[in-house]
Each structure stands twice: as structure tokens, then as C-alpha cells.
Design an enzyme around this catalytic site. Sequence first.
Site, mmCIF file in Angstrom:
data_model
loop_
_atom_site.group_PDB
_atom_site.id
_atom_site.type_symbol
_atom_site.label_atom_id
_atom_site.label_comp_id
_atom_site.label_asym_id
_atom_site.label_seq_id
_atom_site.Cartn_x
_atom_site.Cartn_y
_atom_site.Cartn_z
ATOM 1 N N ASP A 111 -63.217 -8.721 -22.201
ATOM 2 C CA ASP A 111 -62.810 -9.346 -20.943
ATOM 3 C C ASP A 111 -62.534 -8.319 -19.852
ATOM 4 O O ASP A 111 -62.436 -7.115 -20.111
ATOM 5 C CB ASP A 111 -61.572 -10.233 -21.158
ATOM 6 C CG ASP A 111 -60.553 -9.609 -22.120
ATOM 7 O OD1 ASP A 111 -60.539 -8.371 -22.270
ATOM 8 O OD2 ASP A 111 -59.775 -10.358 -22.723
ATOM 9 N N ASN A 159 -49.295 -16.408 -26.432
ATOM 10 C CA ASN A 159 -49.663 -17.830 -26.344
ATOM 11 C C ASN A 159 -50.840 -18.165 -27.259
ATOM 12 O O ASN A 159 -51.390 -19.256 -27.184
ATOM 13 C CB ASN A 159 -50.006 -18.192 -24.901
ATOM 14 C CG ASN A 159 -51.166 -17.370 -24.359
ATOM 15 O OD1 ASN A 159 -51.768 -16.581 -25.091
ATOM 16 N ND2 ASN A 159 -51.483 -17.547 -23.093
ATOM 17 N N HIS A 195 -53.780 -16.589 -27.293
ATOM 18 C CA HIS A 195 -55.135 -16.319 -26.767
ATOM 19 C C HIS A 195 -55.818 -15.218 -27.572
ATOM 20 O O HIS A 195 -55.180 -14.337 -28.137
ATOM 21 C CB HIS A 195 -55.114 -16.026 -25.264
ATOM 22 C CG HIS A 195 -54.614 -14.683 -24.843
ATOM 23 N ND1 HIS A 195 -54.141 -14.419 -23.571
ATOM 24 C CD2 HIS A 195 -54.505 -13.481 -25.495
ATOM 25 C CE1 HIS A 195 -53.794 -13.161 -23.474
ATOM 26 N NE2 HIS A 195 -53.990 -12.570 -24.617
ATOM 27 N N GLU A 234 -57.612 -18.854 -23.280
ATOM 28 C CA GLU A 234 -56.237 -19.322 -23.191
ATOM 29 C C GLU A 234 -56.091 -20.686 -23.864
ATOM 30 O O GLU A 234 -57.104 -21.326 -24.194
ATOM 31 C CB GLU A 234 -55.855 -19.419 -21.702
ATOM 32 C CG GLU A 234 -56.021 -18.126 -20.922
ATOM 33 C CD GLU A 234 -54.927 -17.083 -21.208
ATOM 34 O OE1 GLU A 234 -54.381 -17.065 -22.333
ATOM 35 O OE2 GLU A 234 -54.623 -16.278 -20.322
HETATM 36 C C1 F6R Z 1 -57.530 -7.633 -24.342
HETATM 37 C C2 F6R Z 1 -57.470 -9.031 -24.745
HETATM 38 C C3 F6R Z 1 -56.193 -9.684 -25.131
HETATM 39 C C4 F6R Z 1 -55.226 -8.784 -25.900
HETATM 40 C C5 F6R Z 1 -53.928 -9.527 -26.226
HETATM 41 C C6 F6R Z 1 -52.917 -8.649 -26.907
HETATM 42 O O1 F6R Z 1 -58.849 -7.240 -24.069
HETATM 43 O O2 F6R Z 1 -58.460 -9.666 -24.736
HETATM 44 O O3 F6R Z 1 -56.485 -10.845 -25.883
HETATM 45 O O4 F6R Z 1 -55.828 -8.362 -27.086
HETATM 46 O O5 F6R Z 1 -53.380 -10.034 -25.046
HETATM 47 O O6 F6R Z 1 -52.507 -7.663 -26.014
HETATM 48 P P1 F6R Z 1 -51.473 -6.523 -26.474
HETATM 49 O O7 F6R Z 1 -52.172 -5.703 -27.474
HETATM 50 O O8 F6R Z 1 -51.206 -5.760 -25.198
HETATM 51 O O9 F6R Z 1 -50.277 -7.220 -27.009
#
Ligand code: F6R
Length: 265
Positions: free
Chosen positions: A88, A159, A161, A166
Site C-alpha cells: 500500500d 482494527n 486491517h 479496512e
Molecule cells: C503496512 C500495512 C499495515 C501494517 C499494520 C501494522 O504496509 O499495510 O497493514 O502492516 O498497520 O502496522 P505496525 O507494524 O506499524 O503496527
Amino acid sequence: MTQTMESVMVEDRQADGILAGIFASGDEAQAAAARRLAETIRGKAERGKKCVLGLATGSTAVGIYQHLIRMHREEGLSFANVTTFNLDEYYPLEPTDVQSYRRFMFERLFDHVDIDPANVHLPSGTAAVDEVTAHCAEYEAAIAAAGGLDLQLLGIGRNGHIGFNEPGAEASSRTRMVHLHPVTREDAAGDFGGINNVPATAISMGVATILSARQIVMVALGAKKAAIVRQMVDGPVTPDVPATYLHRHPNVAVFLDEPAASQLR
Ligand code: F6R
């Protein structure tokens, strides 16, 4: 089952296809994930093949990439055969902005290994609005043309995701523009100097894109992920928690530290 995990693992458990390895520390969980990526890269290289990795950004990924850089320097792990597609990118955002995931990937990994920058792909944060749909279709086509994802690395949002899929994301979703959930924007607020500066939208691979990977490795660390990890591992498949779609994939390994695993049944 245990043979696929590492000796440092404290415990493992399997729930409906999701194998969860619980490690004594976050660093050990990140090291185990890095080893899994390295094995995949080397396995393909030994057969003279390219290795196509789906990569993630975020705080959890940083330590994994540090282990890969160390393996490149000390163990001769080469990225010469590696092609990458990131999950992303915020939209709109310039690739040079400090919060840009393109910049993150170069600073945290690509600048330190022998990957050919031409083999690196991230969704664009600067595509013109009326070109986003075509850009997303091209991203999907490029993944397919590369032979599909051999391994997709994931983190999980509080959440539920995966990527920026989401709550409410459909199982059939592919790379597209998405609206960021309030929890996601709250978690990114620190990076952007306040929630109001966090973009409202992003471009993300879809759930179906992720599930098309031949292997999925997720890492989740810390007590703040414990509740959602429990829902992912023990809960029913629901669009409300997109990570539960991983139950539909035959080859998922989830690497946890003890705090993140603390609410598992
Ligand atoms: C990042 C992504 C997100 C993160 C997730 C966890 O490219 O797609 O899904 O993997 O938000 O983020 P952290 O590791 O910062 O807790």
C-alpha cells in the site's frame, strides 16, 4: 508442525489453518519471519528462479528488514533474484515525503541490499485521480506478469486491517483506492504530526490480491495487538475483521510475541 518453526519458539498452536508461533521476544518473532523470507528467496535462487515478495511497511516490519540486511551482509543473502510489490501507499503523497511508504522501503531495506530498483513496485501516491483505477489494474497485472506473489508479508492493524483493507473490505477486493479507518489514521497521527494531516485515502492491494500469494507470513507484536490477534486466530471469518480472511488461505504462519498472544484461548 513445529518443524517449520524455530527452536526459540515458546509455543505453537494451530487454529483452522492459521499456524501461530509464539516467541519469547518481538525480535525473535521478527527474526523468524526474516528467516522465512530468506528461505523463500534462497529456495527460488537455487532453482534459478525469480522470487516475488509482497512486502509491508509499519513499525513491525522495520525489525524484519534489519534482520534481512544483516543476513545480506553476514550470510550472503542476495536480493538479485527478488522482485517486490508493496501492499500500500498513502494517497495523495509524494514519494519523497517522509511518511511515504516508497521512501520507507528504500531507507529501511532496499538501499541496503543488492535489489535492482527496477524490480521494486509500490502503488503510486501521485497518480492523477482519473488514472488511479487504471494504475491499480496495472499493479495487479504487474503482479500476475511477475508470476504471482511467492510470499506476502503482513502486519495487522488494531482494527484488523491487512494492507489497508479496512473493516468492511470484501474478500474479492483487488488493488484500489481505499478510505482509511479512523483507527488507522489515529495510529498514523504520530508520523504525520497530527491526525488531521493523515491522508484520508490510500491505494492498497485487495484481500483477494493478498490471498493469492502462495505463502503468507504475518507478524504481530505487543499487547496493543492482543485483542485483534485473538479475533483473527479464534474468531469467525468476517469482513468486520479483514485479517480473519486469512483462515481461507492454506499456508499462513503468524509470528507473535507473548504480549500479542496473551489473549489467545
Ligand atoms: C503496512 C500495512 C499495515 C501494517 C499494520 C501494522 O504496509 O499495510 O497493514 O502492516 O498497520 O502496522 P505496525 O507494524 O506499524 O503496527
